[in-house]
Write an enzyme that holds these catalytic residues in place. Structure first.
Site, PDB file in Angstrom:
ATOM      1  CB  THR A 132      10.868 -46.690  36.116  1.00  0.00           C
ATOM      2  OG1 THR A 132       9.548 -46.719  36.657  1.00  0.00           O
ATOM      3  CG2 THR A 132      10.869 -47.356  34.757  1.00  0.00           C
ATOM      4  CD  GLU A 167       0.705 -56.030  34.702  1.00  0.00           C
ATOM      5  OE1 GLU A 167       1.220 -56.301  35.814  1.00  0.00           O
ATOM      6  OE2 GLU A 167       0.987 -55.005  34.058  1.00  0.00           O
ATOM      7  CE1 TYR A 185       5.763 -53.536  30.963  1.00  0.00           C
ATOM      8  CE2 TYR A 185       6.854 -55.317  29.791  1.00  0.00           C
ATOM      9  CZ  TYR A 185       6.722 -54.527  30.919  1.00  0.00           C
ATOM     10  OH  TYR A 185       7.556 -54.725  31.998  1.00  0.00           O
ATOM     11  NE  ARG A 221       4.878 -49.411  40.612  1.00  0.00           N
ATOM     12  CZ  ARG A 221       5.255 -49.508  39.318  1.00  0.00           C
ATOM     13  NH1 ARG A 221       4.983 -50.579  38.606  1.00  0.00           N
ATOM     14  NH2 ARG A 221       5.913 -48.521  38.757  1.00  0.00           N
ATOM     15  CG  HIS A 238       6.280 -56.019  35.287  1.00  0.00           C
ATOM     16  ND1 HIS A 238       5.843 -54.826  34.763  1.00  0.00           N
ATOM     17  CD2 HIS A 238       5.164 -56.678  35.696  1.00  0.00           C
ATOM     18  CE1 HIS A 238       4.519 -54.774  34.841  1.00  0.00           C
ATOM     19  NE2 HIS A 238       4.077 -55.887  35.401  1.00  0.00           N
ATOM     20  NE  ARG A 250      12.222 -51.729  38.002  1.00  0.00           N
ATOM     21  CZ  ARG A 250      10.999 -51.294  37.705  1.00  0.00           C
ATOM     22  NH1 ARG A 250      10.500 -50.253  38.359  1.00  0.00           N
ATOM     23  NH2 ARG A 250      10.288 -51.878  36.780  1.00  0.00           N
ATOM     24  CG  PHE A 277       9.344 -46.539  26.281  1.00  0.00           C
ATOM     25  CD1 PHE A 277       8.736 -47.670  26.796  1.00  0.00           C
ATOM     26  CD2 PHE A 277       8.827 -45.304  26.639  1.00  0.00           C
ATOM     27  CE1 PHE A 277       7.640 -47.584  27.649  1.00  0.00           C
ATOM     28  CE2 PHE A 277       7.725 -45.199  27.477  1.00  0.00           C
ATOM     29  CZ  PHE A 277       7.129 -46.352  27.989  1.00  0.00           C
ATOM     30  CG  ASN A 330      13.428 -51.758  34.552  1.00  0.00           C
ATOM     31  OD1 ASN A 330      13.118 -52.840  34.079  1.00  0.00           O
ATOM     32  ND2 ASN A 330      12.619 -50.721  34.565  1.00  0.00           N
ATOM     33  CE  LYS A 381      10.714 -55.302  33.476  1.00  0.00           C
ATOM     34  NZ  LYS A 381      10.798 -53.863  33.075  1.00  0.00           N
TER      35      LYS A 381
HETATM   36  P1  RTP Z   1       7.329 -52.098  34.646  1.00  0.00           P
HETATM   37  O1  RTP Z   1       5.954 -51.892  34.026  1.00  0.00           O
HETATM   38  O2  RTP Z   1       8.265 -52.848  33.744  1.00  0.00           O
HETATM   39  O3  RTP Z   1       7.224 -52.685  36.022  1.00  0.00           O
HETATM   40  O4  RTP Z   1       8.021 -50.662  34.851  1.00  0.00           O
HETATM   41  P2  RTP Z   1       7.364 -49.363  35.480  1.00  0.00           P
HETATM   42  O5  RTP Z   1       5.924 -49.601  35.827  1.00  0.00           O
HETATM   43  O6  RTP Z   1       8.259 -48.896  36.563  1.00  0.00           O
HETATM   44  O7  RTP Z   1       7.472 -48.346  34.260  1.00  0.00           O
HETATM   45  P3  RTP Z   1       6.476 -48.160  33.014  1.00  0.00           P
HETATM   46  O8  RTP Z   1       6.202 -46.721  32.883  1.00  0.00           O
HETATM   47  O9  RTP Z   1       5.323 -49.097  33.109  1.00  0.00           O
HETATM   48  O10 RTP Z   1       7.386 -48.573  31.777  1.00  0.00           O
HETATM   49  C1  RTP Z   1       7.556 -49.917  31.380  1.00  0.00           C
HETATM   50  C2  RTP Z   1       9.006 -50.156  31.050  1.00  0.00           C
HETATM   51  O11 RTP Z   1       9.336 -49.424  29.860  1.00  0.00           O
HETATM   52  C3  RTP Z   1      10.652 -48.914  29.967  1.00  0.00           C
HETATM   53  N1  RTP Z   1      10.619 -47.467  29.820  1.00  0.00           N
HETATM   54  N2  RTP Z   1      11.417 -46.799  29.032  1.00  0.00           N
HETATM   55  N3  RTP Z   1      12.705 -44.709  27.573  1.00  0.00           N
HETATM   56  C4  RTP Z   1      11.733 -44.411  28.427  1.00  0.00           C
HETATM   57  O12 RTP Z   1      11.377 -43.300  28.618  1.00  0.00           O
HETATM   58  C5  RTP Z   1      11.076 -45.500  29.146  1.00  0.00           C
HETATM   59  N4  RTP Z   1      10.071 -45.376  30.002  1.00  0.00           N
HETATM   60  C6  RTP Z   1       9.782 -46.625  30.420  1.00  0.00           C
HETATM   61  C7  RTP Z   1      11.207 -49.299  31.321  1.00  0.00           C
HETATM   62  O13 RTP Z   1      12.053 -50.425  31.135  1.00  0.00           O
HETATM   63  C8  RTP Z   1       9.979 -49.675  32.114  1.00  0.00           C
HETATM   64  O14 RTP Z   1      10.267 -50.688  33.064  1.00  0.00           O
HETATM   65 MG    MG Z   2       4.577 -50.433  34.485  1.00  0.00          MG
END
Ligand code: RTP
Ligand code: MG
Length: 137
Positions: free
Chosen positions: A91, A126, A49, A85, A115, A102, A57, A112, A9
């Site tokens: 996350t 993706e 996304y 992962r 991705h 991370r 968010f 973070n 990122k």
């Molecule tokens: P990613 O898609 O980026 O690999 O991250 P992830 O699966 O671990 O988490 P995801 O739920 O898909 O969320 C995507 C990105 O959004 C941000 N986020 N902010 N403020 C919040 O509650 C919140 N929740 C998620 C994080 O930067 C996350 O990587």
């Molecule tokens: Mg995700």
């Protein structure tokens, strides 16, 4: 062999961590079968996304992911989706286990560092978002 989509990122790229992250990827035994550096527009970040559209968010995520260059990659390994992962960690970097990317390179929930796709269907979407079949060698 399974494939997953990984992104270094904008926060991690700007901080000079692309090399360190790639080194970990190779050490863990992934094959990097596709890789490019690009700067996403807000629209492109939003499209990537799209599953998070409407969440509180989403605007921050879209803004952050279009804030500077990133590196998108297709990683191949047995169980690549889970394996990547696991290497990324939780996350929120504050919750990520020691030794994860991370934990080492992330600075906040929104910034973070990396991705990874979360399921075979999302990996297919993706990978196709950034790469054509002929790009993957
Ligand atoms: P990613 O898609 O980026 O690999 O991250 P992830 O699966 O671990 O988490 P995801 O739920 O898909 O969320 C995507 C990105 O959004 C941000 N986020 N902010 N403020 C919040 O509650 C919140 N929740 C998620 C994080 O930067 C996350 O990587
Ligand atoms: Mg995700």
């Amino acid at each position: 062999m399974e494939r997953t989509l990984a992104i270094i990122k904008p926060d991690a790229f700007a901080a000079g961590h692309a090399g360190g992250i790639l080194a970990r990827i190779y050490e863990e035994g992934f094959r990097v079968i596709g890789m490019k550096k690009l700067a996403l527009s807000e629209k492109q970040a939003a499209g990537f996304y799209y599953v998070h559209e409407g969440k509180p968010f989403f605007d921050d995520l879209k803004g952050f992911m279009s804030s500077g260059p990133c590196v998108v990659m297709v990683l191949e390994a047995d169980g690549a989706i889970r394996k990547w992962r696991d290497l990324m960690g939780a996350t929120n970097p504050a919750d990520a286990a020691a030794g994860t990317l991370r934990k080492e390179f992330g600075t906040s929930l929104g910034r973070n560092a990396v991705h990874g796709s979360d399921a075979p269907e999302t990996a297919a979407f993706e990978v196709g978002y950034f790469f054509a079949g002929l790009d993957l060698l």
